[in-house]
Every structure is written in structure tokens, then in C-alpha cells.
Write a protein that holds these residues in place. Structure first.
Motif, PDB file in Angstrom:
ATOM      1  N   GLU A  99       0.860  -1.125   0.154  1.00  8.07           N
ATOM      2  CA  GLU A  99      -0.110   0.089  -0.029  1.00  8.07           C
ATOM      3  C   GLU A  99       0.779   1.353  -0.068  1.00  8.07           C
ATOM      4  O   GLU A  99       0.575   2.264  -0.531  1.00  8.07           O
ATOM      5  N   TRP A 100       2.080   1.256   0.802  1.00  7.93           N
ATOM      6  CA  TRP A 100       2.940   2.253   0.724  1.00  7.93           C
ATOM      7  C   TRP A 100       3.621   2.603  -0.566  1.00  7.93           C
ATOM      8  O   TRP A 100       3.561   3.832  -1.065  1.00  7.93           O
ATOM      9  N   ARG A 101       4.023   1.579  -1.260  1.00  4.16           N
ATOM     10  CA  ARG A 101       4.221   1.563  -2.540  1.00  4.16           C
ATOM     11  C   ARG A 101       3.612   2.044  -3.569  1.00  4.16           C
ATOM     12  O   ARG A 101       3.942   3.015  -4.381  1.00  4.16           O
ATOM     13  N   SER A 102       2.417   1.451  -3.569  1.00  2.00           N
ATOM     14  CA  SER A 102       1.469   1.997  -4.451  1.00  2.00           C
ATOM     15  C   SER A 102       1.162   3.763  -4.189  1.00  2.00           C
ATOM     16  O   SER A 102       0.796   4.340  -5.244  1.00  2.00           O
ATOM     17  N   MET A 103       0.985   4.005  -3.038  1.00  2.00           N
ATOM     18  CA  MET A 103       0.675   5.436  -2.757  1.00  2.00           C
ATOM     19  C   MET A 103       1.746   6.380  -3.300  1.00  2.00           C
ATOM     20  O   MET A 103       1.454   7.159  -4.081  1.00  2.00           O
ATOM     21  N   LEU A 104       3.041   6.044  -3.045  1.00  3.61           N
ATOM     22  CA  LEU A 104       4.319   6.686  -3.594  1.00  3.61           C
ATOM     23  C   LEU A 104       4.247   6.624  -4.917  1.00  3.61           C
ATOM     24  O   LEU A 104       4.661   7.749  -5.667  1.00  3.61           O
ATOM     25  N   LEU A 105       4.075   5.628  -5.577  1.00  3.69           N
ATOM     26  CA  LEU A 105       3.912   5.516  -7.123  1.00  3.69           C
ATOM     27  C   LEU A 105       3.153   6.446  -7.563  1.00  3.69           C
ATOM     28  O   LEU A 105       3.281   7.092  -8.790  1.00  3.69           O
ATOM     29  N   GLN A 106       1.880   6.649  -6.936  1.00  2.00           N
ATOM     30  CA  GLN A 106       0.746   7.396  -7.511  1.00  2.00           C
ATOM     31  C   GLN A 106       1.126   9.013  -7.403  1.00  2.00           C
ATOM     32  O   GLN A 106       0.935   9.662  -8.356  1.00  2.00           O
ATOM     33  N   TRP A 115      -2.536   8.823   3.677  1.00  2.00           N
ATOM     34  CA  TRP A 115      -1.925   7.473   3.856  1.00  2.00           C
ATOM     35  C   TRP A 115      -3.060   6.836   4.662  1.00  2.00           C
ATOM     36  O   TRP A 115      -3.429   5.692   4.449  1.00  2.00           O
ATOM     37  N   ARG A 116      -3.811   7.534   5.465  1.00  2.00           N
ATOM     38  CA  ARG A 116      -4.885   7.120   6.429  1.00  2.00           C
ATOM     39  C   ARG A 116      -6.045   6.314   5.286  1.00  2.00           C
ATOM     40  O   ARG A 116      -6.394   5.317   5.674  1.00  2.00           O
ATOM     41  N   SER A 117      -6.178   7.182   4.421  1.00  2.00           N
ATOM     42  CA  SER A 117      -7.372   6.696   3.513  1.00  2.00           C
ATOM     43  C   SER A 117      -6.878   5.505   2.622  1.00  2.00           C
ATOM     44  O   SER A 117      -7.907   5.067   2.077  1.00  2.00           O
ATOM     45  N   LYS A 118      -5.687   4.975   2.581  1.00  2.00           N
ATOM     46  CA  LYS A 118      -5.256   3.834   1.899  1.00  2.00           C
ATOM     47  C   LYS A 118      -5.152   2.805   2.647  1.00  2.00           C
ATOM     48  O   LYS A 118      -5.034   1.492   2.265  1.00  2.00           O
ATOM     49  N   LEU A 119      -5.413   2.919   4.031  1.00  2.00           N
ATOM     50  CA  LEU A 119      -5.450   1.688   5.082  1.00  2.00           C
ATOM     51  C   LEU A 119      -6.949   1.619   5.791  1.00  2.00           C
ATOM     52  O   LEU A 119      -7.666   2.476   5.664  1.00  2.00           O
ATOM     53  N   ASN A 120      -6.807   0.451   6.431  1.00  2.00           N
ATOM     54  CA  ASN A 120      -8.123   0.156   6.954  1.00  2.00           C
ATOM     55  C   ASN A 120      -7.896   0.817   8.694  1.00  2.00           C
ATOM     56  O   ASN A 120      -7.424   0.039   9.368  1.00  2.00           O
ATOM     57  N   ALA A 121      -8.144   2.077   8.598  1.00  2.00           N
ATOM     58  CA  ALA A 121      -7.668   2.646   9.845  1.00  2.00           C
ATOM     59  C   ALA A 121      -9.049   2.560  10.935  1.00  2.00           C
ATOM     60  O   ALA A 121      -8.307   2.608  12.224  1.00  2.00           O
ATOM     61  N   GLU A 122      -9.836   2.659  10.579  1.00  2.00           N
ATOM     62  CA  GLU A 122     -11.116   2.417  11.655  1.00  2.00           C
ATOM     63  C   GLU A 122     -11.014   3.604  12.445  1.00  2.00           C
ATOM     64  O   GLU A 122     -10.720   4.870  12.242  1.00  2.00           O
ATOM     65  N   ASN A 123     -10.966   3.370  13.903  1.00  2.00           N
ATOM     66  CA  ASN A 123     -11.023   4.555  15.034  1.00  2.00           C
ATOM     67  C   ASN A 123      -9.430   4.455  15.507  1.00  2.00           C
ATOM     68  O   ASN A 123      -9.643   5.043  16.731  1.00  2.00           O
ATOM     69  N   LYS A 124      -8.558   3.871  15.029  1.00  2.00           N
ATOM     70  CA  LYS A 124      -7.417   3.666  15.564  1.00  2.00           C
ATOM     71  C   LYS A 124      -6.507   4.934  15.496  1.00  2.00           C
ATOM     72  O   LYS A 124      -6.702   5.651  14.395  1.00  2.00           O
ATOM     73  N   GLN A 125      -5.488   4.909  16.382  1.00  2.00           N
ATOM     74  CA  GLN A 125      -4.560   6.039  16.104  1.00  2.00           C
ATOM     75  C   GLN A 125      -3.250   5.477  15.509  1.00  2.00           C
ATOM     76  O   GLN A 125      -2.760   4.408  15.899  1.00  2.00           O
TER      77      GLN A 125
END
Length: 382
Positions: A99-106, A115-125
């Protein structure tokens, strides 16, 4: 990532290149910057330049085997660490490396919200936990696979939790040919023991002209739009792109007309404006309010005689001068800015936009036409 792909920051690029030429690359460096100034792309380009097999005096070659792997972020001697949201499936940063590589390539110009939008963050910190710190120590204990230098780029070290102390020794006395680059935005949120072990490079905000040129060249916006977006973004390229994606209308003209309605006490047209603003969508509403706050702060500078500090686009500057001469005074500007800031706060928390803009519109009439201020907002000026 080559230096030529990074917007602006010419002095920093030259400084980094010179450090490699003179063989005085510090083993632990902190790139300290504001959001959207390009610190992360700079760190990646710097690492690529160090490991390039055919580097020139101005940039990495971009074609050698090392550069080709750096361009895809798959070089075996390039490691990343970053905040993530731990779960039963995600223990360390490498678990979300794809996910990190995909974001940077974009787009390598990113912030925590992207970065948060690329992950399953839910309500976590987000944080960089103790398990990640131990994984960093393990990875860097190996010899370099291909390049001369192993590089660890840690993005947002402010999010290191109590495990940060585990890294202090390896940062102070790293394995041979190992480079740490920390990319941070808030120096005051970092551990002092970490700061004391790094060489700090401060990276300035991008200029309005650099952002304007980029928006015109890459996104083909008009010079007037580019000027407005760069003014609102205040050196943050990420914010400029958000504004570009959420364009509602010409904020400068609409906001000036809104103030004129308040001056005239034109309630009928105010109601039309409220209906229109309620349909913009939350991001556009926030952008409009942010523009109004920035515009009125510029008016306050004009009213205070600090014309040289005003960075409004040309057309907006003419409007601001007219309003500052014939309509506004410092008391009014202070009160309206306060109302807009409160409105922005409530929009972010899903307030009803129609009720909110109606309330602010009535406050405009009360402030500008009737010069009625809330208690405690009157100031004495020399």
C-alpha cells in the motif's frame, strides 16, 4: 525519484548533492519541513543519488539498475518506516508495504490523511510501535545486498511511541554504511534524545510562484486559478491539489460579493447565497471559509499599513484595497475572522450548512452594516 522531479527546493538539492561529492554524508539526518514542501521526495531522491552507479554532478542517472529499483521503491537496501494502524494482521510497517509503494508511485507528495485513506484505519491511532523498532534493528543488522549504503527513511518519527528508545543506540552507532533519514513536520513532538542524534536540515515552504507554475504546467489551470490556489495553500503543494480537486467556483469574487451584501444589508440576495453555499459539499465549503479567513487577514495587514506583507493575487488585492478603504476596519475584520473560524470548525463536525451559512450571513450584516460587535472585541488603536 530524481532531484529534477522535485518541485523547487534548489538550494537544498544542491546542499545534499554537495555533501555526497565531498563524502560528508552524516549517518543520521532529520529533514524538518512543513506539510507539502517535498521533504519525503527529497529524502528518496537523496538516497537514490547516494546509491546511483552513474551519478552526475546534478542528479542520479535514472537508468542504472539501482535507480530503476529506486524508481519502483523495490531496492533491497532501501527501507521505509512510517506510522500505521496495528491489528492482528498488521504488526509492523512492512505488512502494509505494498500500500505504501502504491501510494508513492501515484504521488510522493503525501500527508497522514492521504496515507490513512489507503489503510483500514477504523478509529485507531497511527503510531510506530515497539515491534516496528525491533524490526528496523533486525533489517539494518544485515549487510547491504546491492548498494554501497543501506538507507532507512522514517516518515513522521513524531509517531514513535515508547519503543523509540530502542532505536537510540543504532542511530548513534549504526552498522557500517547505514544511513538514517528521518522526515518530520513537528520538531516539538519529537524526543529530544532522538533530535540530539541527528543532523537537522530545515526545508522551507514552497513559494507561491513555484506552486503556481506547477499547477499551470501539470494541471493546465488558468493563471488566475493557480494564483488563488497557491495563495490559499500557503506553500503546501498537497493542499493546493486538494483545492484543485474540490473547486466550487471563484472564491475571490464570491467572498467579496458576500461582504458587499453584508454592507448593503441585502437579506434577499443573502438567502440566495445561503442556498447556493449549502449545495457546494463540505470540502468546497471549508475551502471557501479558509479563503475568507486568509483574505480578511490580508485586509487586516492593509488596514495596519503593512502592505508589503500582503501576498494576495493581483485581482483579489485590488478588491481587498477597496474593501479596506470603504467598508472594513480592524474591528470588523477581527469579528468576521472569528465567525468564519467558528463556521469552519462546525462544518468539519457536520453542522447543517444551510443553518450555518445563514447564521454567518446575518452576523456579517450585523457587523458590517450596523457595526454591532460582540462584547470584548473592541480594541484601541493608536
Amino acid at each position: 525519484m530524481q532531484f529534477k522531479e522535485i518541485i523547487g527546493q534548489q538550494a537544498i538539492k544542491q546542499q545534499l548533492i554537495q555533501s555526497v561529492k565531498e563524502n560528508r554524508v552524516s549517518h543520521a539526518q532529520l529533514f524538518l519541513s512543513c506539510d507539502g514542501s517535498g521533504a519525503l521526495p527529497l529524502a528518496i531522491a537523496y538516497a537514490q543519488y547516494i546509491n546511483c552507479l552513474e551519478k552526475s554532478d546534478t542528479d542520479s542517472c535514472g537508468t542504472c539498475s539501482s535507480c530503476r529499483k529506486y524508481e519502483r521503491y523495490i531496492h533491497p537496501d532501501l527501507h521505509f518506516s512510517y506510522p500505521f494502524f496495528a491489528s492482528k494482521d498488521v504488526k509492523v510497517a512492512v505488512d502494509v508495504l505494498e500500500e505504501w509503494r502504491s501510494m508513492l508511485l501515484q504521488d510522493p507528495y503525501v500527508d497522514l490523511n492521504i496515507w490513512r485513506s489507503k489503510l483500514n484505519a477504523e478509529n485507531k491511532q497511527a503510531n510506530i510501535n515497539i515491534a516496528e523498532c525491533h524490526d528496523i534493528i533486525k533489517k539494518l543488522s544485515y549487510k547491504a545486498f546491492e548498494g554501497d549504503t543501506k538507507v532507512l527513511i522514517m516518515w513522521l518519527p513524531e509517531y514513535l511511541d515508547r519503543g523509540a528508545n530502542a532505536l537510540l543506540k543504532i542511530i548513534e552507532e549504526p552498522p557500517k554504511n547505514t544511513l538514517f533519514i528521518l522526515v518530520a513536520h513537528h520538531q516539538d513532538q519529537m524526543l529530544s534524545t532522538l533530535l540530539s542524534r541527528t543532523q537537522i536540515t530545515k526545508i522551507s515552504k514552497l513559494s507561491d510562484e513555484e506552486i503556481e507554475a506547477h499547477l499551470i504546467e501539470k494541471y493546465h489551470v488558468t493563471p488566475e486559478q493557480a494564483s488563488e490556489y497557491s495563495f490559499l495553500a500557503d506553500g503546501n503543494l498537497i493542499e493546493a491539489k486538494v483545492l484543485l480537486e474540490n473547486e466550487a467556483d471563484n472564491n475571490a469574487e464570491i467572498f467579496a460579493e458576500w461582504l458587499r451584501m453584508g454592507f448593503k444589508g441585502d437579506v434577499l440576495n443573502m438567502m440566495g447565497f445561503v442556498d447556493k453555499a449549502a449545495g457546494w459539499g463540505r470540502e468546497n465549503q471549508k475551502n471557501f471559509l479558509r479563503y475568507g479567513i486568509s483574505f480578511l487577514r490580508a485586509c487586516s495587514l492593509l488596514l495596519s499599513g503593512a502592505d508589503d506583507l500582503v501576498k494576495l493575487p493581483h485581482r483579489a488585492l485590488d478588491t481587498a484595497k477597496k474593501l479596506s478603504t470603504h467598508v472594513l476596519d480592524l474591528n470588523m475584520a477581527d469579528v468576521i475572522i472569528s465567525e468564519l473560524e467558528k463556521a469552519h470548525y462546525h462544518i468539519e463536525r457536520n453542522a447543517n450548512p444551510k443553518i450555518l451559512f445563514l447564521d454567518v450571513s446575518l452576523q456579517l450584516i450585523k457587523t458590517i452594516k450596523f457595526k454591532s460587535f460582540p462584547q470584548g472585541t473592541q480594541h484601541i488603536y493608536n
